[in-house]
Design a protein around this motif. Structure first.
Motif, PDB file in Angstrom:
ATOM      1  N   LYS A 211       0.801  -1.216   0.000  1.00 14.41           N
ATOM      2  CA  LYS A 211       0.000   0.000   0.000  1.00 14.41           C
ATOM      3  C   LYS A 211       0.838   1.272   0.000  1.00 14.41           C
ATOM      4  CE  LYS A 211      -4.137  -1.860   2.276  1.00 14.41           C
ATOM      5  NZ  LYS A 211      -5.088  -1.716   3.418  1.00 14.41           N
ATOM      6  N   LEU A 212       2.025   1.231   0.601  1.00 13.35           N
ATOM      7  CA  LEU A 212       2.749   2.467   0.880  1.00 13.35           C
ATOM      8  C   LEU A 212       4.099   2.599   0.187  1.00 13.35           C
ATOM      9  CD1 LEU A 212       2.033   2.674   4.727  1.00 13.35           C
ATOM     10  CD2 LEU A 212       0.822   3.849   2.879  1.00 13.35           C
ATOM     11  N   GLU A 213       4.752   1.502  -0.108  1.00 17.42           N
ATOM     12  CA  GLU A 213       6.074   1.585  -0.717  1.00 17.42           C
ATOM     13  C   GLU A 213       5.957   1.719  -2.241  1.00 17.42           C
ATOM     14  OE1 GLU A 213       9.071   1.710   0.494  1.00 17.42           O
ATOM     15  OE2 GLU A 213       9.088   0.828   2.499  1.00 17.42           O
ATOM     16  N   ALA A 214       6.839   2.527  -2.831  1.00 15.41           N
ATOM     17  CA  ALA A 214       6.867   2.648  -4.286  1.00 15.41           C
ATOM     18  C   ALA A 214       7.219   1.322  -4.938  1.00 15.41           C
ATOM     19  CB  ALA A 214       7.858   3.735  -4.700  1.00 15.41           C
ATOM     20  N   ASP A 215       8.129   0.571  -4.317  1.00  8.96           N
ATOM     21  CA  ASP A 215       8.521  -0.750  -4.820  1.00  8.96           C
ATOM     22  C   ASP A 215       8.443  -1.734  -3.655  1.00  8.96           C
ATOM     23  OD1 ASP A 215       9.540  -3.010  -5.957  1.00  8.96           O
ATOM     24  OD2 ASP A 215      11.490  -2.144  -6.511  1.00  8.96           O
ATOM     25  N   PRO A 216       7.307  -2.408  -3.455  1.00 10.96           N
ATOM     26  CA  PRO A 216       7.163  -3.312  -2.299  1.00 10.96           C
ATOM     27  C   PRO A 216       8.208  -4.417  -2.242  1.00 10.96           C
ATOM     28  CG  PRO A 216       5.047  -2.903  -3.365  1.00 10.96           C
ATOM     29  CD  PRO A 216       6.095  -2.333  -4.272  1.00 10.96           C
ATOM     30  N   ALA A 217       8.706  -4.822  -3.394  1.00  7.87           N
ATOM     31  CA  ALA A 217       9.716  -5.885  -3.412  1.00  7.87           C
ATOM     32  C   ALA A 217      11.082  -5.387  -2.941  1.00  7.87           C
ATOM     33  CB  ALA A 217       9.831  -6.467  -4.819  1.00  7.87           C
ATOM     34  N   ASP A 218      11.286  -4.080  -2.988  1.00 10.81           N
ATOM     35  CA  ASP A 218      12.545  -3.492  -2.538  1.00 10.81           C
ATOM     36  C   ASP A 218      12.224  -2.280  -1.657  1.00 10.81           C
ATOM     37  OD1 ASP A 218      15.229  -2.895  -2.212  1.00 10.81           O
ATOM     38  OD2 ASP A 218      15.380  -1.810  -4.119  1.00 10.81           O
ATOM     39  N   PRO A 219      11.689  -2.520  -0.459  1.00 10.11           N
ATOM     40  CA  PRO A 219      11.196  -1.411   0.378  1.00 10.11           C
ATOM     41  C   PRO A 219      12.323  -0.508   0.849  1.00 10.11           C
ATOM     42  CG  PRO A 219      11.194  -3.458   1.620  1.00 10.11           C
ATOM     43  CD  PRO A 219      11.511  -3.820   0.196  1.00 10.11           C
ATOM     44  N   ARG A 220      12.028   0.803   0.894  1.00  5.46           N
ATOM     45  CA  ARG A 220      13.006   1.771   1.367  1.00  5.46           C
ATOM     46  C   ARG A 220      12.692   2.272   2.768  1.00  5.46           C
ATOM     47  NH1 ARG A 220      13.638   6.541  -2.723  1.00  5.46           N
ATOM     48  NH2 ARG A 220      15.159   7.094  -1.090  1.00  5.46           N
ATOM     49  N   HIS A 221      11.471   2.079   3.232  1.00  2.00           N
ATOM     50  CA  HIS A 221      11.044   2.695   4.486  1.00  2.00           C
ATOM     51  C   HIS A 221      10.622   1.684   5.554  1.00  2.00           C
ATOM     52  CE1 HIS A 221      11.176   6.497   2.354  1.00  2.00           C
ATOM     53  NE2 HIS A 221      10.449   5.946   1.396  1.00  2.00           N
ATOM     54  N   LEU A 222       9.915   0.651   5.173  1.00  2.00           N
ATOM     55  CA  LEU A 222       9.453  -0.367   6.122  1.00  2.00           C
ATOM     56  C   LEU A 222      10.371  -1.568   5.989  1.00  2.00           C
ATOM     57  CD1 LEU A 222       5.607   0.001   5.526  1.00  2.00           C
ATOM     58  CD2 LEU A 222       7.027   1.116   7.274  1.00  2.00           C
ATOM     59  N   ILE A 223      11.398  -1.580   6.812  1.00  2.00           N
ATOM     60  CA  ILE A 223      12.531  -2.490   6.638  1.00  2.00           C
ATOM     61  C   ILE A 223      12.437  -3.670   7.597  1.00  2.00           C
ATOM     62  CG2 ILE A 223      15.052  -2.653   6.603  1.00  2.00           C
ATOM     63  CD1 ILE A 223      13.828  -0.708   4.545  1.00  2.00           C
ATOM     64  N   THR A 224      12.711  -4.860   7.070  1.00  2.00           N
ATOM     65  CA  THR A 224      12.832  -6.050   7.904  1.00  2.00           C
ATOM     66  C   THR A 224      14.291  -6.251   8.298  1.00  2.00           C
ATOM     67  OG1 THR A 224      10.961  -7.152   6.841  1.00  2.00           O
ATOM     68  CG2 THR A 224      12.514  -8.561   8.018  1.00  2.00           C
ATOM     69  N   GLU A 225      14.521  -6.436   9.600  1.00  2.00           N
ATOM     70  CA  GLU A 225      15.844  -6.812  10.091  1.00  2.00           C
ATOM     71  C   GLU A 225      15.773  -8.298  10.423  1.00  2.00           C
ATOM     72  OE1 GLU A 225      18.271  -4.875   9.945  1.00  2.00           O
ATOM     73  OE2 GLU A 225      17.493  -2.834   9.989  1.00  2.00           O
TER      74      GLU A 225
END
Length: 234
Positions: A211-225
């Motif tokens: 819903k929020l990332e420009a590229d969900p497959a390569d997120p820039r803001h909602l990051i998984t650690e």
């Protein structure tokens, strides 16, 4: 009337502290675990939190860190842990005071008075947060497209989030740049059944990215650690 939140997994201690506070003209909410405590704290302003560290679903230190991501409410740890390292860790995590069990009720009351005499910082409503092409307003519960961002073929000017998606996103946005552990996020969002919902957290994160990332497959803001948790990166 001041309102206190008492967090302890022992029913007798909850009763003792509640009775002592009510006798001193506090209104009291009680929580037997971290999930209930975070749920209550997020939904009603508290003047003071009395917190045990030995909770069944999440260590009390994680509760302090979760609170400090968005609240300056005074926290007094009331714990059976008496080691100097326990005190240092709690204070470093953001606790205002530390009282070891067993304790004298009069001493607890004096510590409460001392903390509540301190000037408390005024908390302004959270500022809107830019997240990719959108602006997230936590106070108004809205997600709208930034005026300077052209709409794409699959993007909307306004994004609808479910209540659970809001709770997940709010927990991350309140701690920009900081790691939010998966366990603490599960407890804050779902309360006292974190293990049951571990898979759901991954599903909701994937939905938020769509819903929020420009590229969900390569997120820039909602990051998984991996193996640790999640992080909101501006």
């Amino acid at each position: 009337m001041k309102h206190a939140l008492v967090v302890d997994n022992e029913p007798r201690m909850l009763d003792l502290l509640s009775t002592a506070l009510q006798a001193r003209d506090y209104s009291v909410s009680t929580a037997p675990n971290a999930g209930t405590a975070l749920h209550l704290a997020a939904r009603r302003p508290m003047d003071i939190v009395l917190l045990d560290l030995a909770l069944p679903d999440l260590d009390g230190l994680e509760v302090i860190r979760s609170l400090r991501a968005w609240s300056s409410v005074p926290v007094i740890v009331v714990s059976g842990r008496s080691g100097i390292n326990d005190r240092v860790e709690a204070l470093d995590a953001g606790a205002d005071d530390y009282l070891t069990k067993p304790f004298a009720v009069d001493e607890l009351a004096a510590r409460l008075r001392a903390i509540l005499r301190r000037p408390q910082p005024l908390l302004n409503p959270p500022e809107p947060v830019a997240l990719g092409p959108y602006v997230v307003d936590l106070a108004e519960h809205t997600v709208t497209r930034r005026p300077d961002t052209p709409a794409g073929p699959e993007s909307a000017d306004r994004v609808h989030l479910t209540p659970t998606e809001w709770r997940v996103l709010r927990a991350l946005l309140r701690a920009p740049g900081r790691l939010v552990t998966g366990q603490s996020l599960l407890v804050e969002v779902w309360g006292d059944a974190p293990r049951k919902n571990a898979h759901y957290l991954r599903v909701y994160m994937a939905t938020l990215r769509r819903k929020l990332e420009a590229d969900p497959a390569d997120p820039r803001h909602l990051i998984t650690e991996p193996g640790l948790g999640y992080r909101f990166r501006r």
